[in-house]
Scaffold this motif. Structure first.
Motif, short mmCIF file in Angstrom:
data_model
loop_
_atom_site.label_atom_id
_atom_site.label_comp_id
_atom_site.label_asym_id
_atom_site.label_seq_id
_atom_site.Cartn_x
_atom_site.Cartn_y
_atom_site.Cartn_z
N CYS A 74 0.58 -1.29 -0.10
CA CYS A 74 -0.05 0.08 -0.01
C CYS A 74 1.50 1.29 -0.26
N VAL A 75 2.51 1.15 0.33
CA VAL A 75 2.55 2.49 0.73
C VAL A 75 3.46 3.08 -0.64
N THR A 76 4.12 1.43 -1.07
CA THR A 76 4.85 1.58 -2.72
C THR A 76 3.19 2.57 -3.68
N ALA A 77 2.46 1.56 -3.31
CA ALA A 77 1.05 2.11 -4.16
C ALA A 77 1.20 3.90 -4.66
N ALA A 78 0.74 4.22 -3.22
CA ALA A 78 0.16 5.88 -2.44
C ALA A 78 1.33 6.43 -3.11
N VAL A 79 2.36 6.15 -2.77
CA VAL A 79 4.17 6.91 -2.89
C VAL A 79 4.13 7.15 -4.85
N THR A 80 3.93 6.19 -5.45
CA THR A 80 3.70 6.03 -6.40
C THR A 80 2.89 6.86 -7.39
N TYR A 81 1.37 6.43 -6.83
CA TYR A 81 -0.01 7.41 -7.64
C TYR A 81 0.30 8.80 -6.49
N LEU A 82 1.25 9.21 -5.99
CA LEU A 82 1.04 10.37 -5.82
C LEU A 82 1.57 11.16 -6.57
N LEU A 83 2.95 11.00 -6.83
CA LEU A 83 3.92 11.47 -7.57
C LEU A 83 3.73 11.19 -8.62
N THR A 84 2.71 10.72 -9.64
CA THR A 84 2.82 10.43 -10.97
C THR A 84 2.22 11.65 -11.38
N GLY A 85 1.87 11.85 -10.87
CA GLY A 85 1.16 13.36 -11.55
C GLY A 85 2.03 14.86 -11.54
N PRO A 86 2.84 15.18 -10.17
CA PRO A 86 3.67 15.98 -10.71
C PRO A 86 4.80 15.49 -11.60
N VAL A 87 5.03 14.64 -11.65
CA VAL A 87 6.46 13.79 -13.03
C VAL A 87 5.84 14.17 -14.09
N PHE A 107 6.43 17.63 -15.10
CA PHE A 107 7.70 17.80 -14.86
C PHE A 107 8.23 17.74 -16.12
N ALA A 108 7.62 16.15 -16.79
CA ALA A 108 8.06 15.40 -18.15
C ALA A 108 8.03 15.87 -19.75
N ILE A 109 6.56 17.35 -19.12
CA ILE A 109 5.74 18.26 -20.72
C ILE A 109 6.88 19.63 -19.81
N ALA A 110 7.27 20.08 -18.64
CA ALA A 110 8.22 20.99 -18.57
C ALA A 110 9.77 21.00 -19.26
N THR A 111 10.07 19.53 -19.58
CA THR A 111 10.64 19.54 -20.36
C THR A 111 11.32 18.98 -22.07
N GLY A 112 10.22 19.07 -22.61
CA GLY A 112 10.14 18.48 -22.93
C GLY A 112 9.93 16.83 -23.61
N ALA A 113 9.62 16.23 -22.50
CA ALA A 113 9.96 14.32 -22.33
C ALA A 113 8.49 14.10 -23.04
N MET A 114 8.14 14.33 -25.07
CA MET A 114 7.05 14.13 -25.52
C MET A 114 7.04 14.30 -26.91
N PRO A 115 7.62 12.97 -26.99
CA PRO A 115 8.15 12.51 -28.82
C PRO A 115 6.83 12.34 -29.46
N GLU A 116 7.47 12.58 -30.68
CA GLU A 116 6.06 13.00 -31.48
C GLU A 116 5.63 12.12 -32.22
N ILE A 117 4.56 11.82 -32.87
CA ILE A 117 3.72 10.52 -32.44
C ILE A 117 4.65 9.67 -33.64
N ARG A 118 4.53 8.50 -33.26
CA ARG A 118 5.53 7.32 -34.38
C ARG A 118 5.41 6.29 -35.10
N ALA A 119 4.91 5.92 -36.22
CA ALA A 119 4.45 5.44 -37.32
C ALA A 119 4.27 3.71 -36.46
N ARG A 120 4.51 3.35 -35.53
CA ARG A 120 4.03 2.31 -35.15
C ARG A 120 3.34 2.90 -33.25
N ASP A 121 2.89 2.97 -32.85
CA ASP A 121 1.99 3.89 -31.94
C ASP A 121 0.49 4.15 -32.48
#
Length: 448
Positions: free
Chosen positions: A9-22, A25-39
């Motif tokens: 439960c602690v592992t699930a809670a920490v992962t769930y709560l941190l996913t939103g801020p992450v 952070f991914a949007i701010a750093t540009g970790a959003m690759p373009e759509i690829r042919a296989r996507d």
């Protein structure tokens, strides 16, 4: 069991709560690759979900270290530290790949190095249990090669199946749940202390996947990326190595009597010893088929394509969510069917149940190929896709001519007598006629 559930439960809670801020952070750093042919998704989606999963792993290990009943795992074994070291290295490479798209050979080398780091710290295969023979000790070189091969295969199998929203996290969660029950049975039922690390790893892995799934189900708001898929693949492989290569089968007291009796007694016990491999049978088969397919077509085995199993489910006609649920079904059937057979190998009901569920799974798999049509009297009780489609009426309209001023008028007798069929009831963008209410193409409000 309460301590394991608390860790989960602690592992699930920490992962769930941190996913939103992450995600932010991914949007701010540009970790959003373009759509690829296989996507299969249509909008750029942030990655780096593995960051939240890694911190969930750290939180789970930290909590377990402070629990009285689980603290002995850290005192008597170096395996948790070995797992954390290998996981940190593979996670770091995954983060860099999610941001900068590293070469496949670089990632393969990182996977081998991560496995080597765990081997150096003691998480390796020491012996192999062979039914009818007993325990076969491995040399240091043989154990290292086998450990590295198992880690690399498992990581890439999980990475290959990570192609639909929630697919990899859900399948690994199912794998971890079945493996946790088996490892806990060895530890609690047979009082084998060497099975305690694998039980802890499986509980933490379940928590990581459960905490991330709400953010990753279709439509996904964030992807785990290679930083997440390689991480959970390594933890699953570490669990298999811990319980297969570290637990002495002689402690189960199954090699007694004649060789034939020992073989029959050992069979249901040895099958779950490789349970993680049977659980990822579907991703592993996908991996093998992908390598053969790409090599046959003259491509690199690491070249991406749209020939994976989940892509084929979409091509058959399944929706995104239904394709994921079908993959869940087959993973659970293999995992828990193997687990049930290890507990009651003499029960014929288990075999019959697995066969029946397999038949149901095949019907669901091929359902889009023969979509049934309900009779007229039952159409109001079934979903719309099972109703008979009415053939639209075709109405004929006289051809029209467009004057310079934009007005329409019936065509002259000299005009061709063709009539354009129009389906009854069409409207919107498909309607035939003027799209603009202005007489010319100039903007509204401009002087004429």
């Amino acid at each position: 069991m309460r301590d394991y559930l608390l860790t989960l439960c602690v592992t699930a809670a920490v992962t769930y709560l941190l996913t939103g801020p992450v995600r932010k952070f991914a949007i701010a750093t540009g970790a959003m690759p373009e759509i690829r042919a296989r996507d299969v998704h249509r909008e750029p989606t942030p990655r780096l979900g593995g960051i939240a999963m890694f911190f969930g792993l750290c939180a789970g290990l930290l909590v377990a270290d402070h629990l009285q009943n689980l603290n002995s795992v850290f005192e008597l074994s170096n395996e948790p530290r070995a797992l954390l070291s290998g996981a940190a290295l593979i996670w770091l490479i995954g983060v860099l790949d999610d941001k900068f798209e590293l070469d496949a050979l670089i990632k393969l080398g990182a996977q081998m190095i991560s496995a080597g780091v765990m081997v150096i710290q003691g998480l390796t295969i020491l012996w192999l249990p062979i039914p009818g023979v007993g325990t076969v000790a491995l040399t240091r070189g043989q154990g290292t090669l086998l450990t590295v091969a198992l880690v690399v295969l498992t990581i890439n199998a999980v990475n290959f199946v990570d192609g639909l929203d929630g697919l990899a996290a859900g399948m690994v969660c199912i794998a971890a749940a079945a493996f946790f029950l088996y490892a806990y049975r060895l530890w609690y039922g047979y009082t084998i202390e060497a099975a305690a690390p694998a039980t802890l790893f499986a509980a933490i892995l379940m928590g990581m996947c459960l905490g991330f799934l709400p953010h990753n189900m279709h439509p996904a708001r964030i992807f785990m990326g290679d930083s997440g898929s390689m991480l959970i693949g390594l933890i699953l492989a570490a669990s298999a190595i811990s319980i297969t290569g570290q637990v002495d089968p002689d402690a189960l007291k199954i090699f007694e009597g004649s060789t034939r009796q020992a073989t029959h007694a050992a069979l249901p016990v040895f099958i779950p010893l490789v349970l993680p491999l049977t659980i990822i049978a579907i991703p592993m088969a996908d991996l093998v088929l992908a390598i053969v397919r790409r090599t046959w077509n003259g491509q690199s085995p690491f070249a991406a394509d749209r020939g994976h199993l989940h892509h084929r489910l979409l091509e058959i006609g399944h929706s995104h969510s239904r394709a994921v649920l079908i993959m869940y079904f087959w993973s659970a059937l293999i995992a828990f069917g193997t687990l049930a057979y290890s507990v009651h190998s003499t029960s014929m009901w288990i075999v019959l149940t697995v066969v029946l569920l397999s038949a149901i799974g095949l019907v669901l798999l091929l359902l889009p190929r023969f979509t049934p049509r309900a009779p007229r009297w039952a159409e109001s009780f079934v979903p719309p896709r099972y109703r008979r489609r009415a053939v639209p009426r075709m109405e004929a309209v006289p051809p029209v001519s467009v004057h310079a001023a934009g007005e329409t008028a019936p065509s002259s007798p000299e005009a061709p007598s063709e009539r354009v069929p129009v389906p009854a009831g069409v409207n919107g963008a498909t309607a035939i006629g003027h799209r603009s209410r202005f007489t010319d193409r100039r903007k509204a409000g401009t002087p004429s």
